[in-house]
Write an enzyme that holds these catalytic residues in place. Structure first.
Site, PDB file in Angstrom:
ATOM      1  N   LYS A   1       0.879  -1.167   0.000  1.00 21.22           N
ATOM      2  CA  LYS A   1       0.000   0.000   0.000  1.00 21.22           C
ATOM      3  C   LYS A   1       0.916   1.215   0.000  1.00 21.22           C
ATOM      4  O   LYS A   1       1.596   1.496   1.001  1.00 21.22           O
ATOM      5  CB  LYS A   1      -0.912   0.021   1.223  1.00 21.22           C
ATOM      6  CG  LYS A   1      -1.844   1.231   1.229  1.00 21.22           C
ATOM      7  CD  LYS A   1      -2.442   1.484   2.578  1.00 21.22           C
ATOM      8  CE  LYS A   1      -3.099   2.863   2.594  1.00 21.22           C
ATOM      9  NZ  LYS A   1      -3.526   3.277   3.943  1.00 21.22           N
TER      10      LYS A   1
ATOM     11  N   GLY B   1      -8.066   9.698   9.165  1.00 21.64           N
ATOM     12  CA  GLY B   1      -8.448   9.806  10.567  1.00 21.64           C
ATOM     13  C   GLY B   1      -9.518  10.826  10.875  1.00 21.64           C
ATOM     14  O   GLY B   1      -9.874  11.022  12.034  1.00 21.64           O
TER      15      GLY B   1
ATOM     16  N   ALA C   1      -9.335   5.726   3.871  1.00 16.78           N
ATOM     17  CA  ALA C   1      -9.159   6.904   4.735  1.00 16.78           C
ATOM     18  C   ALA C   1     -10.411   7.774   4.828  1.00 16.78           C
ATOM     19  O   ALA C   1     -11.070   8.053   3.828  1.00 16.78           O
ATOM     20  CB  ALA C   1      -7.992   7.778   4.272  1.00 16.78           C
ATOM     21  N   GLY C   2     -10.731   8.164   6.060  1.00 18.31           N
ATOM     22  CA  GLY C   2     -11.759   9.164   6.291  1.00 18.31           C
ATOM     23  C   GLY C   2     -13.129   8.649   6.686  1.00 18.31           C
ATOM     24  O   GLY C   2     -13.979   9.443   7.076  1.00 18.31           O
TER      25      GLY C   2
ATOM     26  N   THR D   1      -8.736   3.968  11.833  1.00 18.65           N
ATOM     27  CA  THR D   1      -9.131   4.808  12.962  1.00 18.65           C
ATOM     28  C   THR D   1     -10.594   4.617  13.355  1.00 18.65           C
ATOM     29  O   THR D   1     -10.926   4.660  14.543  1.00 18.65           O
ATOM     30  CB  THR D   1      -8.877   6.292  12.627  1.00 18.65           C
ATOM     31  OG1 THR D   1      -7.521   6.460  12.227  1.00 18.65           O
ATOM     32  CG2 THR D   1      -9.152   7.181  13.829  1.00 18.65           C
TER      33      THR D   1
END
Length: 256
Positions: free
Chosen positions: A99, A160, A186-187, A209
């Site tokens: 990644k 995050g 992400a997010g 996260t």
């Protein structure tokens, strides 16, 4: 439903991919991953001890024979570092998959797409299976595939942040124009964000996260597992079109 995710001949059992950072300890990491049902686990080569077997090691808790380990270059701010840690992971026998992250800004953690494109091209030529973390930019997504990436991983929102998919229209354009798997990375913040990504037609979701930072990471991991399944089923089923006005649920023709 026969609906397997296969990338370059590799079959993935789950469309939920998970990270290993931000947990309170390795034991919680293990339990959350088990609850998620994921078989892909991403590990930051720079930040997690995965090589020195003499001290406590993530692989004491996460069996590499059970999970597909996806090393990542989190924390790399230039091409040279990203290349170095990618090669280190492969030399350690972890994986040919990587990644790829080349971060361009310390505050936003947005990717340096120019550096990312360069690193993708180099690693692809070296035989890596490159999964680049990128902006939700359809043009860059296509260029990354042309450079040799096996998939693209557009962000839903900053790493995050938990904001969910901020621009579903760009994600849809990427899905329509890139002839390769699209994995939202992400997010995302909660299960509904994951379901939205899957309902758009994304091939998988990678998150960390949203589980590790939850009040109950184990329960949230289970919620994410079911959200991926529900979202994928809804996408395959085909949602009804949106309409401005009401439409009766029951037919009225022939009623007295």
């Amino acid at each position: 439903m026969e609906d397997k995710l296969i990338i370059k001949g590799i079959e993935f059992k789950s469309r939920l991919w998970v990270g290993t950072g931000k947990y309170k300890d390795f034991e919680e990491t293990k339990k959350a991953i088990e609850a998620s049902g994921a078989d892909v686990v991403t590990v930051a080569v720079r930040r997690v001890n995965i090589i020195d077997r003499k001290s406590e090691n993530l692989f004491d808790y996460i069996n590499p024979r059970k999970y597909k380990i996806l090393p990542n270059t989190a924390g790399c701010y230039n091409v040279e570092d990203a290349l170095r840690y990618s090669r280190l992971a492969r030399e350690a026998g972890i994986s040919d998959m990587i990644k790829l992250e080349v971060i361009g800004d310390e505050k936003t953690l947005f990717p340096d797409v120019i550096g990312l494109l360069k690193a993708t091209e180099i690693l692809a030529k070296e035989g890596f299976l490159v999964f680049p973390y990128t902006n939700d930019d359809p043009i860059m997504a296509k260029r990354l595939i042309d450079a040799g990436a096996v998939a693209v991983m557009p962000l839903a929102a900053p790493i995050g942040s938990g904001l969910g998919i901020r621009n579903p229209y760009n994600i849809k354009i990427i899905l329509e124009t890139v002839k390769a798997p699209v994995i939202v990375d992400a997010g995302v913040g909660t299960a509904s964000d994951v379901a939205v990504a899957m309902e758009l037609g994304c091939d998988a979701v990678l998150l960390n996260t949203a589980i590790a930072g939850a009040k109950d990471p184990i329960a949230m991991a289970s919620a994410m597992k079911h959200a991926v399944i529900a979202g994928r089923l809804a996408y395959k089923a085909g949602r009804i079109p949106k309409k401005l006005y009401a439409a009766a649920s029951s037919p009225i023709e022939g009623m007295l």
